[in-house]
Design a protein around this motif. Structure first.
Motif, PDB file in Angstrom:
ATOM      1  N   SER A 188      13.489   5.945  -3.629  1.00  0.00           N
ATOM      2  CA  SER A 188      13.169   4.619  -3.098  1.00  0.00           C
ATOM      3  C   SER A 188      13.267   4.692  -1.577  1.00  0.00           C
ATOM      4  O   SER A 188      13.945   5.573  -1.029  1.00  0.00           O
ATOM      5  CB  SER A 188      14.135   3.556  -3.644  1.00  0.00           C
ATOM      6  OG  SER A 188      15.469   3.849  -3.282  1.00  0.00           O
ATOM      7  N   TYR A 189      12.600   3.759  -0.904  1.00  0.00           N
ATOM      8  CA  TYR A 189      12.502   3.846   0.547  1.00  0.00           C
ATOM      9  C   TYR A 189      12.831   2.526   1.227  1.00  0.00           C
ATOM     10  O   TYR A 189      12.608   1.445   0.687  1.00  0.00           O
ATOM     11  CB  TYR A 189      11.100   4.297   0.963  1.00  0.00           C
ATOM     12  CG  TYR A 189      10.831   5.755   0.613  1.00  0.00           C
ATOM     13  CD1 TYR A 189      11.289   6.774   1.426  1.00  0.00           C
ATOM     14  CD2 TYR A 189      10.146   6.094  -0.560  1.00  0.00           C
ATOM     15  CE1 TYR A 189      11.070   8.105   1.096  1.00  0.00           C
ATOM     16  CE2 TYR A 189       9.915   7.422  -0.889  1.00  0.00           C
ATOM     17  CZ  TYR A 189      10.380   8.422  -0.051  1.00  0.00           C
ATOM     18  OH  TYR A 189      10.168   9.735  -0.379  1.00  0.00           O
ATOM     19  N   TYR A 190      13.334   2.671   2.446  1.00  0.00           N
ATOM     20  CA  TYR A 190      13.640   1.564   3.342  1.00  0.00           C
ATOM     21  C   TYR A 190      12.662   1.679   4.502  1.00  0.00           C
ATOM     22  O   TYR A 190      12.610   2.703   5.176  1.00  0.00           O
ATOM     23  CB  TYR A 190      15.083   1.716   3.830  1.00  0.00           C
ATOM     24  CG  TYR A 190      15.661   0.541   4.578  1.00  0.00           C
ATOM     25  CD1 TYR A 190      16.683  -0.220   4.033  1.00  0.00           C
ATOM     26  CD2 TYR A 190      15.213   0.207   5.861  1.00  0.00           C
ATOM     27  CE1 TYR A 190      17.241  -1.289   4.716  1.00  0.00           C
ATOM     28  CE2 TYR A 190      15.758  -0.859   6.546  1.00  0.00           C
ATOM     29  CZ  TYR A 190      16.775  -1.599   5.985  1.00  0.00           C
ATOM     30  OH  TYR A 190      17.309  -2.656   6.676  1.00  0.00           O
ATOM     31  N   TYR A 191      11.868   0.637   4.722  1.00  0.00           N
ATOM     32  CA  TYR A 191      10.793   0.708   5.716  1.00  0.00           C
ATOM     33  C   TYR A 191      11.235   0.076   7.038  1.00  0.00           C
ATOM     34  O   TYR A 191      11.774  -1.032   7.070  1.00  0.00           O
ATOM     35  CB  TYR A 191       9.540  -0.003   5.199  1.00  0.00           C
ATOM     36  CG  TYR A 191       8.905   0.725   4.041  1.00  0.00           C
ATOM     37  CD1 TYR A 191       7.829   1.585   4.225  1.00  0.00           C
ATOM     38  CD2 TYR A 191       9.400   0.567   2.744  1.00  0.00           C
ATOM     39  CE1 TYR A 191       7.248   2.259   3.162  1.00  0.00           C
ATOM     40  CE2 TYR A 191       8.832   1.249   1.671  1.00  0.00           C
ATOM     41  CZ  TYR A 191       7.759   2.091   1.890  1.00  0.00           C
ATOM     42  OH  TYR A 191       7.201   2.763   0.827  1.00  0.00           O
ATOM     43  N   VAL A 192      10.969   0.805   8.119  1.00  0.00           N
ATOM     44  CA  VAL A 192      11.321   0.351   9.458  1.00  0.00           C
ATOM     45  C   VAL A 192      10.061   0.297  10.310  1.00  0.00           C
ATOM     46  O   VAL A 192       9.320   1.285  10.399  1.00  0.00           O
ATOM     47  CB  VAL A 192      12.363   1.287  10.113  1.00  0.00           C
ATOM     48  CG1 VAL A 192      12.640   0.851  11.550  1.00  0.00           C
ATOM     49  CG2 VAL A 192      13.649   1.299   9.297  1.00  0.00           C
ATOM     50  N   ILE A 193       9.802  -0.848  10.924  1.00  0.00           N
ATOM     51  CA  ILE A 193       8.645  -0.984  11.811  1.00  0.00           C
ATOM     52  C   ILE A 193       8.977  -0.358  13.156  1.00  0.00           C
ATOM     53  O   ILE A 193       9.988  -0.699  13.781  1.00  0.00           O
ATOM     54  CB  ILE A 193       8.273  -2.470  11.995  1.00  0.00           C
ATOM     55  CG1 ILE A 193       7.859  -3.090  10.663  1.00  0.00           C
ATOM     56  CG2 ILE A 193       7.152  -2.625  13.017  1.00  0.00           C
ATOM     57  CD1 ILE A 193       7.643  -4.596  10.731  1.00  0.00           C
TER      58      ILE A 193
ATOM     59  N   VAL B 201      -0.079  -1.317  13.320  1.00  0.00           N
ATOM     60  CA  VAL B 201       1.336  -1.116  13.047  1.00  0.00           C
ATOM     61  C   VAL B 201       1.637   0.361  12.852  1.00  0.00           C
ATOM     62  O   VAL B 201       0.821   1.110  12.302  1.00  0.00           O
ATOM     63  CB  VAL B 201       1.769  -1.928  11.792  1.00  0.00           C
ATOM     64  CG1 VAL B 201       0.992  -1.495  10.554  1.00  0.00           C
ATOM     65  CG2 VAL B 201       3.264  -1.813  11.549  1.00  0.00           C
ATOM     66  N   THR B 202       2.793   0.793  13.345  1.00  0.00           N
ATOM     67  CA  THR B 202       3.339   2.111  13.018  1.00  0.00           C
ATOM     68  C   THR B 202       4.697   1.867  12.374  1.00  0.00           C
ATOM     69  O   THR B 202       5.450   0.977  12.806  1.00  0.00           O
ATOM     70  CB  THR B 202       3.489   3.006  14.264  1.00  0.00           C
ATOM     71  OG1 THR B 202       4.380   2.391  15.199  1.00  0.00           O
ATOM     72  CG2 THR B 202       2.134   3.221  14.937  1.00  0.00           C
ATOM     73  N   TYR B 203       5.009   2.628  11.348  1.00  0.00           N
ATOM     74  CA  TYR B 203       6.259   2.393  10.634  1.00  0.00           C
ATOM     75  C   TYR B 203       6.693   3.670   9.925  1.00  0.00           C
ATOM     76  O   TYR B 203       5.900   4.598   9.719  1.00  0.00           O
ATOM     77  CB  TYR B 203       6.114   1.245   9.637  1.00  0.00           C
ATOM     78  CG  TYR B 203       5.028   1.431   8.593  1.00  0.00           C
ATOM     79  CD1 TYR B 203       5.331   1.858   7.299  1.00  0.00           C
ATOM     80  CD2 TYR B 203       3.699   1.168   8.884  1.00  0.00           C
ATOM     81  CE1 TYR B 203       4.345   2.012   6.340  1.00  0.00           C
ATOM     82  CE2 TYR B 203       2.703   1.327   7.943  1.00  0.00           C
ATOM     83  CZ  TYR B 203       3.022   1.745   6.680  1.00  0.00           C
ATOM     84  OH  TYR B 203       2.031   1.918   5.731  1.00  0.00           O
ATOM     85  N   THR B 204       7.967   3.685   9.568  1.00  0.00           N
ATOM     86  CA  THR B 204       8.560   4.858   8.940  1.00  0.00           C
ATOM     87  C   THR B 204       9.336   4.435   7.705  1.00  0.00           C
ATOM     88  O   THR B 204       9.990   3.389   7.707  1.00  0.00           O
ATOM     89  CB  THR B 204       9.500   5.580   9.918  1.00  0.00           C
ATOM     90  OG1 THR B 204       8.800   5.859  11.136  1.00  0.00           O
ATOM     91  CG2 THR B 204      10.003   6.892   9.328  1.00  0.00           C
ATOM     92  N   ALA B 205       9.240   5.241   6.662  1.00  0.00           N
ATOM     93  CA  ALA B 205       9.990   4.996   5.435  1.00  0.00           C
ATOM     94  C   ALA B 205      11.090   6.046   5.312  1.00  0.00           C
ATOM     95  O   ALA B 205      10.808   7.253   5.334  1.00  0.00           O
ATOM     96  CB  ALA B 205       9.064   5.052   4.229  1.00  0.00           C
TER      97      ALA B 205
ATOM     98  N   VAL C 229       0.837  -1.205   0.000  1.00  0.00           N
ATOM     99  CA  VAL C 229       0.000   0.000   0.000  1.00  0.00           C
ATOM    100  C   VAL C 229       0.871   1.254   0.000  1.00  0.00           C
ATOM    101  O   VAL C 229       0.636   2.204  -0.762  1.00  0.00           O
ATOM    102  CB  VAL C 229      -0.947  -0.001   1.215  1.00  0.00           C
ATOM    103  CG1 VAL C 229      -1.612   1.365   1.378  1.00  0.00           C
ATOM    104  CG2 VAL C 229      -2.006  -1.084   1.059  1.00  0.00           C
ATOM    105  N   SER C 230       1.892   1.253   0.843  1.00  0.00           N
ATOM    106  CA  SER C 230       2.751   2.439   0.944  1.00  0.00           C
ATOM    107  C   SER C 230       3.481   2.711  -0.361  1.00  0.00           C
ATOM    108  O   SER C 230       3.557   3.855  -0.821  1.00  0.00           O
ATOM    109  CB  SER C 230       3.756   2.253   2.082  1.00  0.00           C
ATOM    110  OG  SER C 230       3.092   2.067   3.307  1.00  0.00           O
ATOM    111  N   GLU C 231       4.012   1.657  -0.966  1.00  0.00           N
ATOM    112  CA  GLU C 231       4.767   1.840  -2.204  1.00  0.00           C
ATOM    113  C   GLU C 231       3.866   2.309  -3.345  1.00  0.00           C
ATOM    114  O   GLU C 231       4.222   3.210  -4.107  1.00  0.00           O
ATOM    115  CB  GLU C 231       5.448   0.516  -2.592  1.00  0.00           C
ATOM    116  CG  GLU C 231       6.584   0.103  -1.673  1.00  0.00           C
ATOM    117  CD  GLU C 231       7.883   0.824  -1.985  1.00  0.00           C
ATOM    118  OE1 GLU C 231       7.855   1.906  -2.586  1.00  0.00           O
ATOM    119  OE2 GLU C 231       8.942   0.287  -1.623  1.00  0.00           O
ATOM    120  N   ARG C 232       2.678   1.698  -3.455  1.00  0.00           N
ATOM    121  CA  ARG C 232       1.832   1.991  -4.603  1.00  0.00           C
ATOM    122  C   ARG C 232       1.039   3.281  -4.457  1.00  0.00           C
ATOM    123  O   ARG C 232       0.845   4.012  -5.448  1.00  0.00           O
ATOM    124  CB  ARG C 232       0.857   0.838  -4.851  1.00  0.00           C
ATOM    125  CG  ARG C 232       0.037   1.028  -6.131  1.00  0.00           C
ATOM    126  CD  ARG C 232      -0.935  -0.112  -6.375  1.00  0.00           C
ATOM    127  NE  ARG C 232      -0.286  -1.416  -6.501  1.00  0.00           N
ATOM    128  CZ  ARG C 232      -0.931  -2.519  -6.859  1.00  0.00           C
ATOM    129  NH1 ARG C 232      -2.238  -2.480  -7.119  1.00  0.00           N
ATOM    130  NH2 ARG C 232      -0.280  -3.663  -6.960  1.00  0.00           N
TER     131      ARG C 232
END
Length: 257
Positions: free
Chosen positions: A163-168, A221-225, A150-153
């Motif tokens: 481009s992104y690196y996702y961290v939970i 969930v909470t996460y950061t890109a 979802v986040s990427e699209r």
């Protein structure tokens, strides 16, 4: 369909524990039944054969060929969905058998839905599959892949040159019902989406798995890109610290009995 009709469900051989129910067969069990069906096809019964989880496309094609050899084209109707799997750059998986998210779509603002697709050789099934239900880690991994897809699209596409690196940051899953190897959907509800800073995107979401009109699991969930360069620098520094701490600590000596 005629008055004489029935529906049978097929699941992958890995889910043999689920095939104890009437009208449910593994691929191998159904293959063995096909000659018997051919012997009684004069009875006029029409059977809809629906694929559940864990049935591969080659297995399905082989079943249809076997059915044709036994003259069952008219009495068997095969229904095998061909879901559009989320590409690997969305779910961050290299091998398609490990992709759990298919036919991802936006239902309304902030709400997204996908079909759960579970391949027979998914990495989570290779070493542990007992009983009738699908193990809980599948729901957890489906939630992880769902927030990535979802986040990427739908969110990170605001910055197509990045481009992104996702961290939970946090992830909590409540299991409410057993999940079985049949059709299921994964729903993503956006709780927070902060995307104005292209170097750091922040999200919170509820991700749920649904089957047979019931919710099987709910993940908050909470996460950061982050941009890869930023996270790689932090990761390298902390990895170096872990290495230095380990080599400077006294070694544990194991003494043979």
């Amino acid at each position: 369909m005629s008055a004489q009709s029935r529906t049978v469900l097929l699941v992958g051989d890995r889910f043999a524990g689920f095939a104890v129910h009437e009208g449910v067969f593994t691929v191998s069990q159904f293959r063995e039944q096909l000659p018997l069906l051919g012997a009684v096809r004069a009875g006029g019964e029409h059977t809809l054969v629906r694929a559940g989880q864990g049935v591969t496309a080659p297995e399905w094609a082989a079943l249809r060929e076997t059915a044709a050899r036994h003259g069952l084209q008219e009495s068997l109707e095969f229904h095998f969905p061909h879901p559009a799997l989320s590409p690997r750059q969305e779910v961050h998986k290299h091998q398609s058998q490990n992709t759990l998210i298919a036919d991802l779509r936006q239902e309304q603002a902030g709400r997204f839905v996908a079909d759960l697709r579970l391949h027979a050789d998914n990495e989570l099934l290779l070493d542990h599959q007992t009983g009738q239900h699908v193990q809980g880690m599948v729901a957890v991994e489906a939630a992880r892949q769902m927030f990535l897809a979802v986040s990427e699209r739908y969110y990170a596409n605001r910055y197509p040159d990045r481009s992104y690196y996702y961290v939970i940051d946090s992830m909590n899953t409540a299991f409410e019902n057993f999940l079985f190897p049949l059709d299921a959907t994964v729903e993503f509800l956006t709780l927070r989406a902060e995307t104005d800073d292209p170097e750091r995107l922040s999200f919170a979401a509820d991700i749920s798995v649904h089957q047979a009109g019931r919710r099987a699991a709910l993940t908050t969930v909470t996460y950061t890109a982050f941009e890869p360069a930023l996270i790689e620098s932090k990761e390298t520094k902390r990895a170096r610290f872990a290495v230095d701490h380990t080599v400077s600590a006294p070694a544990r000596v194991l003494v043979a009995a």
